[in-house]
Design a protein around this motif. Sequence first.
Motif, mmCIF file in Angstrom:
data_model
loop_
_atom_site.group_PDB
_atom_site.id
_atom_site.type_symbol
_atom_site.label_atom_id
_atom_site.label_comp_id
_atom_site.label_asym_id
_atom_site.label_seq_id
_atom_site.Cartn_x
_atom_site.Cartn_y
_atom_site.Cartn_z
ATOM 1 N N LYS A 52 4.992 -3.838 -9.802
ATOM 2 C CA LYS A 52 6.031 -4.473 -8.985
ATOM 3 C C LYS A 52 5.600 -4.517 -7.522
ATOM 4 C CE LYS A 52 10.076 -2.668 -7.539
ATOM 5 N NZ LYS A 52 11.405 -2.088 -7.560
ATOM 6 N N GLN A 53 5.013 -3.432 -7.049
ATOM 7 C CA GLN A 53 4.491 -3.401 -5.683
ATOM 8 C C GLN A 53 3.267 -4.302 -5.555
ATOM 9 O OE1 GLN A 53 3.815 0.704 -4.674
ATOM 10 N NE2 GLN A 53 5.777 0.799 -3.607
ATOM 11 N N PHE A 54 2.417 -4.310 -6.563
ATOM 12 C CA PHE A 54 1.213 -5.139 -6.554
ATOM 13 C C PHE A 54 1.572 -6.617 -6.391
ATOM 14 C CE2 PHE A 54 -1.969 -7.639 -8.922
ATOM 15 C CZ PHE A 54 -3.140 -7.239 -8.299
ATOM 16 N N PHE A 55 2.587 -7.057 -7.128
ATOM 17 C CA PHE A 55 3.015 -8.453 -7.068
ATOM 18 C C PHE A 55 3.980 -8.732 -5.916
ATOM 19 C CE2 PHE A 55 1.919 -8.451 -11.704
ATOM 20 C CZ PHE A 55 0.967 -9.447 -11.655
ATOM 21 N N LYS A 56 4.412 -7.669 -5.222
ATOM 22 C CA LYS A 56 5.365 -7.789 -4.107
ATOM 23 C C LYS A 56 6.625 -8.541 -4.551
ATOM 24 C CE LYS A 56 1.732 -7.558 -0.743
ATOM 25 N NZ LYS A 56 0.789 -8.334 0.026
ATOM 26 N N THR A 57 7.223 -8.023 -5.614
ATOM 27 C CA THR A 57 8.407 -8.649 -6.176
ATOM 28 C C THR A 57 9.498 -7.605 -6.379
ATOM 29 O OG1 THR A 57 9.198 -10.101 -7.944
ATOM 30 C CG2 THR A 57 7.628 -8.392 -8.579
ATOM 31 N N ASP A 58 10.640 -8.038 -6.862
ATOM 32 C CA ASP A 58 11.737 -7.117 -7.142
ATOM 33 C C ASP A 58 11.789 -6.836 -8.650
ATOM 34 O OD1 ASP A 58 12.604 -9.565 -8.026
ATOM 35 O OD2 ASP A 58 14.522 -9.538 -6.981
ATOM 36 N N LEU A 65 7.781 -11.616 -14.876
ATOM 37 C CA LEU A 65 6.328 -11.608 -15.043
ATOM 38 C C LEU A 65 5.923 -10.998 -16.379
ATOM 39 C CD1 LEU A 65 5.244 -10.603 -11.447
ATOM 40 C CD2 LEU A 65 4.660 -12.724 -12.621
ATOM 41 N N LEU A 66 6.598 -9.936 -16.774
ATOM 42 C CA LEU A 66 6.289 -9.306 -18.060
ATOM 43 C C LEU A 66 6.613 -10.251 -19.222
ATOM 44 C CD1 LEU A 66 7.536 -5.670 -17.429
ATOM 45 C CD2 LEU A 66 5.181 -6.400 -17.784
ATOM 46 N N GLU A 67 7.676 -11.040 -19.080
ATOM 47 C CA GLU A 67 8.010 -12.000 -20.125
ATOM 48 C C GLU A 67 6.948 -13.091 -20.225
ATOM 49 O OE1 GLU A 67 11.891 -13.308 -18.962
ATOM 50 O OE2 GLU A 67 12.886 -11.605 -19.925
ATOM 51 N N LEU A 72 -0.426 -8.651 -19.904
ATOM 52 C CA LEU A 72 0.104 -7.526 -19.135
ATOM 53 C C LEU A 72 0.930 -6.606 -20.033
ATOM 54 C CD1 LEU A 72 -0.082 -6.564 -16.265
ATOM 55 C CD2 LEU A 72 1.943 -7.889 -15.719
ATOM 56 N N ARG A 73 1.714 -7.193 -20.924
ATOM 57 C CA ARG A 73 2.471 -6.374 -21.887
ATOM 58 C C ARG A 73 1.523 -5.594 -22.789
ATOM 59 N NH1 ARG A 73 5.490 -11.160 -22.594
ATOM 60 N NH2 ARG A 73 4.579 -11.410 -24.667
ATOM 61 N N ASP A 74 0.433 -6.220 -23.208
ATOM 62 C CA ASP A 74 -0.555 -5.527 -24.040
ATOM 63 C C ASP A 74 -1.199 -4.371 -23.283
ATOM 64 O OD1 ASP A 74 -0.020 -7.273 -26.084
ATOM 65 O OD2 ASP A 74 -1.774 -8.534 -25.714
ATOM 66 N N ALA A 75 -1.520 -4.587 -22.009
ATOM 67 C CA ALA A 75 -2.141 -3.530 -21.201
ATOM 68 C C ALA A 75 -1.182 -2.356 -21.012
ATOM 69 C CB ALA A 75 -2.575 -4.081 -19.856
ATOM 70 N N LEU A 76 0.110 -2.656 -20.912
ATOM 71 C CA LEU A 76 1.117 -1.601 -20.747
ATOM 72 C C LEU A 76 1.538 -0.975 -22.078
ATOM 73 C CD1 LEU A 76 3.408 -3.326 -18.111
ATOM 74 C CD2 LEU A 76 1.981 -1.312 -17.746
ATOM 75 N N SER A 79 6.100 -3.504 -26.485
ATOM 76 C CA SER A 79 6.379 -4.616 -27.380
ATOM 77 C C SER A 79 7.595 -5.408 -26.912
ATOM 78 C CB SER A 79 6.605 -4.120 -28.804
ATOM 79 O OG SER A 79 7.643 -3.166 -28.821
ATOM 80 N N LYS A 80 8.462 -4.785 -26.128
ATOM 81 C CA LYS A 80 9.614 -5.507 -25.599
ATOM 82 C C LYS A 80 9.668 -5.328 -24.087
ATOM 83 C CE LYS A 80 13.861 -3.534 -26.117
ATOM 84 N NZ LYS A 80 15.033 -2.912 -26.735
ATOM 85 N N VAL A 81 10.321 -6.249 -23.445
ATOM 86 C CA VAL A 81 10.422 -6.258 -21.985
ATOM 87 C C VAL A 81 11.678 -5.486 -21.578
ATOM 88 C CG1 VAL A 81 10.659 -7.760 -19.975
ATOM 89 C CG2 VAL A 81 9.224 -8.463 -21.877
#
Length: 103
Positions: A52-58, A65-67, A72-76, A79-81
Motif C-alpha cells: 500500500k505504501q509502495f503504490f502510495k494508495t489507500d 490492485l489486488l483484484e 500479486l495475489r500469487d506472491a502474497l 486466494s481471496k481479496v
Amino acid sequence: MDTTTLRRSTRSPVALARKDLEVSRQALPAHSSKYSKRTFTQHQLLAMLVLKQFFKTDDRGMVALLEDLPALRDALEISKVPHHTTLFHAQKRLGKKGALIAC
C-alpha cells in the motif's frame, strides 16, 4: 557507519511482496490470537500494508490492485481479496505491536 551491507531497492511489487513475506515470517507469529479468523496471516497483511505504501494508495486502492493483479495475489499466497476494513484494522493492530512505524 557499516558500509558492508547494501540496501537494495526494487521497482517490482511482486519481488517486494515475496521479500516482505520472508522477513515477516521471521518476526511475527502467523496470527495475533488463537481465536483469529485465519483468513489471512499477519505476514500477508503486513505485506499488503507495505505494498500500500509502495503504490502510495489507500486501503480501497490496495484492494482494487489486488483484484486486478493475479501475480500479486500469487506472491502474497492469498486466494481471496480482503475487504478494505481488514487492512485498516490490521494497520491499527500491527502499529500497536510496533511492526509498523507510520503508515
